[in-house]
Design an enzyme around this catalytic site. Structure first.
Site, PDB file in Angstrom:
ATOM      1  N   CYS A   1     -13.634  -9.299   1.223  1.00 43.59           N
ATOM      2  CA  CYS A   1     -12.983  -8.024   0.883  1.00 43.59           C
ATOM      3  C   CYS A   1     -12.051  -7.742   2.049  1.00 43.59           C
ATOM      4  O   CYS A   1     -12.459  -7.855   3.215  1.00 43.59           O
ATOM      5  CB  CYS A   1     -14.014  -6.911   0.732  1.00 43.59           C
ATOM      6  SG  CYS A   1     -13.266  -5.266   0.603  1.00 43.59           S
TER       7      CYS A   1
ATOM      8  N   GLU B   1     -12.574   3.323   4.409  1.00 41.22           N
ATOM      9  CA  GLU B   1     -11.672   4.324   3.805  1.00 41.22           C
ATOM     10  C   GLU B   1     -11.945   5.716   4.390  1.00 41.22           C
ATOM     11  O   GLU B   1     -11.051   6.544   4.471  1.00 41.22           O
ATOM     12  CB  GLU B   1     -11.815   4.345   2.275  1.00 41.22           C
ATOM     13  CG  GLU B   1     -11.197   3.137   1.567  1.00 41.22           C
ATOM     14  CD  GLU B   1      -9.657   3.164   1.505  1.00 41.22           C
ATOM     15  OE1 GLU B   1      -9.061   4.242   1.377  1.00 41.22           O
ATOM     16  OE2 GLU B   1      -9.063   2.069   1.621  1.00 41.22           O
TER      17      GLU B   1
ATOM     18  N   HIS C   1     -10.987  -5.141   3.213  1.00 41.74           N
ATOM     19  CA  HIS C   1     -11.359  -3.992   4.057  1.00 41.74           C
ATOM     20  C   HIS C   1     -12.253  -4.431   5.231  1.00 41.74           C
ATOM     21  O   HIS C   1     -12.290  -3.762   6.262  1.00 41.74           O
ATOM     22  CB  HIS C   1     -12.135  -2.941   3.257  1.00 41.74           C
ATOM     23  CG  HIS C   1     -11.260  -2.028   2.448  1.00 41.74           C
ATOM     24  ND1 HIS C   1     -10.552  -2.457   1.351  1.00 41.74           N
ATOM     25  CD2 HIS C   1     -10.995  -0.706   2.579  1.00 41.74           C
ATOM     26  CE1 HIS C   1      -9.894  -1.429   0.841  1.00 41.74           C
ATOM     27  NE2 HIS C   1     -10.149  -0.355   1.561  1.00 41.74           N
TER      28      HIS C   1
ATOM     29  N   ASP D   1      -3.051  -3.614  -2.537  1.00 40.05           N
ATOM     30  CA  ASP D   1      -4.506  -3.473  -2.366  1.00 40.05           C
ATOM     31  C   ASP D   1      -4.918  -2.105  -2.901  1.00 40.05           C
ATOM     32  O   ASP D   1      -4.079  -1.259  -3.195  1.00 40.05           O
ATOM     33  CB  ASP D   1      -4.883  -3.602  -0.878  1.00 40.05           C
ATOM     34  CG  ASP D   1      -6.390  -3.430  -0.655  1.00 40.05           C
ATOM     35  OD1 ASP D   1      -7.172  -4.122  -1.340  1.00 40.05           O
ATOM     36  OD2 ASP D   1      -6.790  -2.590   0.176  1.00 40.05           O
ATOM     37  N   SER D   2      -6.226  -1.893  -2.943  1.00 40.15           N
ATOM     38  CA  SER D   2      -6.733  -0.590  -3.387  1.00 40.15           C
ATOM     39  C   SER D   2      -6.534   0.491  -2.314  1.00 40.15           C
ATOM     40  O   SER D   2      -6.733   1.666  -2.607  1.00 40.15           O
ATOM     41  CB  SER D   2      -8.221  -0.711  -3.707  1.00 40.15           C
ATOM     42  OG  SER D   2      -8.933  -1.005  -2.518  1.00 40.15           O
TER      43      SER D   2
ATOM     44  N   CYS E   1      -6.402  -8.189  -2.142  1.00 35.84           N
ATOM     45  CA  CYS E   1      -7.607  -7.493  -2.576  1.00 35.84           C
ATOM     46  C   CYS E   1      -8.435  -8.530  -3.338  1.00 35.84           C
ATOM     47  O   CYS E   1      -7.940  -9.114  -4.315  1.00 35.84           O
ATOM     48  CB  CYS E   1      -7.198  -6.347  -3.492  1.00 35.84           C
ATOM     49  SG  CYS E   1      -8.550  -5.503  -4.298  1.00 35.84           S
TER      50      CYS E   1
END
Ligand code: DGL
Length: 282
Positions: free
Chosen positions: A184, A152, A186, A10-11, A73
């Site tokens: 997403c 984040e 996240h 993932d990012s 992701c």
């Protein structure tokens, strides 16, 4: 082959929502995770650039050895799933198909909302996938770029977060949706806030949770699953890498995965490659 870990990329922190499900649903498996926090967010980047990054993360994991790759992701899935699936000799799974299937299963009025990064929403991948499966659906997709930064930057509990989430989701107020895809990885970190903002009558779909159901099926299909009896031979060893700050990543991951002893190692971006920094481990 079954002794190898499942590779998850993932990012940044987002894919940990998928890792959490993996630990819960597949306790005999080891996970090798790489979060590219140094270059997060991926959402605002051109898909061609995201595709290049996803390939770099994949090379890193493949060098170490994985039996399956999960692109945890949505942006990365929209950018690179097809290419990776066509190229790699191991099973590759994204998160968009599983999220779409679950949304179709849960909707009663066929009005489905999707939230994601700009990259995912502008790719049109969710709308395409959903409508290909069921042309009767009304799909409303909406980019909510702020959500990734909230996660984040560790602002999930901040007082202004609820108002920002509520404001960004007001797009759905007149759409009569009964199902909302968290497109997403996240966003499950913000699940309670999102649920509060949209109200209890809208079912939230966590694409990561749904993906692990499919990981399990595919491992079984290819005879790659470890059984409880294999544990004595292979043991379970999770390895987590970040291209960002390992200390910060470890704090977040330990809390999210409820494992105070979890270690996080540093991966460094060197030109076009990602390599392990063997000196650093937290
Ligand atoms: N977690 C990722 C996704 O599912 C990427 C978020 C980002 O880096 O913008 O799209």
């Amino acid at each position: 082959m079954k002794e190898l870990p499942i590779g998850i990329i993932d990012s940044g922190f987002g894919g940990l929502t998928v890792v959490k499900q993996c630990l819960k649903q597949l306790p005999n498996e080891s996970v090798l995770y790489l979060g590219d926090s140094a270059r997060a967010p991926y959402g605002p980047r051109p898909l061609a650039e995201v595709r290049k990054f996803i390939w770099q993360l994949t090379y890193f994991l493949r060098e170490k050895g994985i039996k399956m790759l999960v692109i945890a992701c949505n942006t990365g899935t929209a950018a690179a799933l097809y290419e990776l699936k066509m190229t790699l000799p191991i099973p590759v799974l994204g998160v968009i198909d599983a999220g779409s299937r679950a949304a179709i299963k849960h909707t009663n009025n066929n009005h489905i909302g999707v939230i994601g990064t700009e990259g995912t929403i502008h790719s049109g991948q969710y709308t395409k996938t959903l409508l290909a499966k069921d042309a009767r659906l009304q799909v409303y997709s909406h980019a909510v770029p702020r959500f990734v930064s909230i996660v984040e930057e560790n602002r999930v509990e901040a007082p202004q977060t609820y108002h920002q989430v509520k404001e960004d989701l007001s797009y759905f107020e007149d759409k009569d949706i009964d199902t909302l895809v968290l497109g997403c990885t996240h966003y499950p970190h913000l699940k309670d806030t999102i649920q509060k903002a949209v109200g209890p009558n809208i079912k939230l779909i966590d694409s990561g949770v749904e993906t692990i159901n499919e990981v399990s099926t595919i491992l079984d299909y290819f005879n790659l699953s470890r059984s409880a009896a294999d544990l004595a031979d292979y043991g379970v060893h999770h390895q987590i890498y970040t291209t960002g700050d390992p200390e910060r990543f470890a704090r977040f991951a330990r809390n999210w995965l409820e494992d105070p002893y979890l270690t996080v190692k540093q991966a460094r971006i060197k030109g076009e490659m990602i390599i392990e920094d063997t000196d650093s481990q937290l």
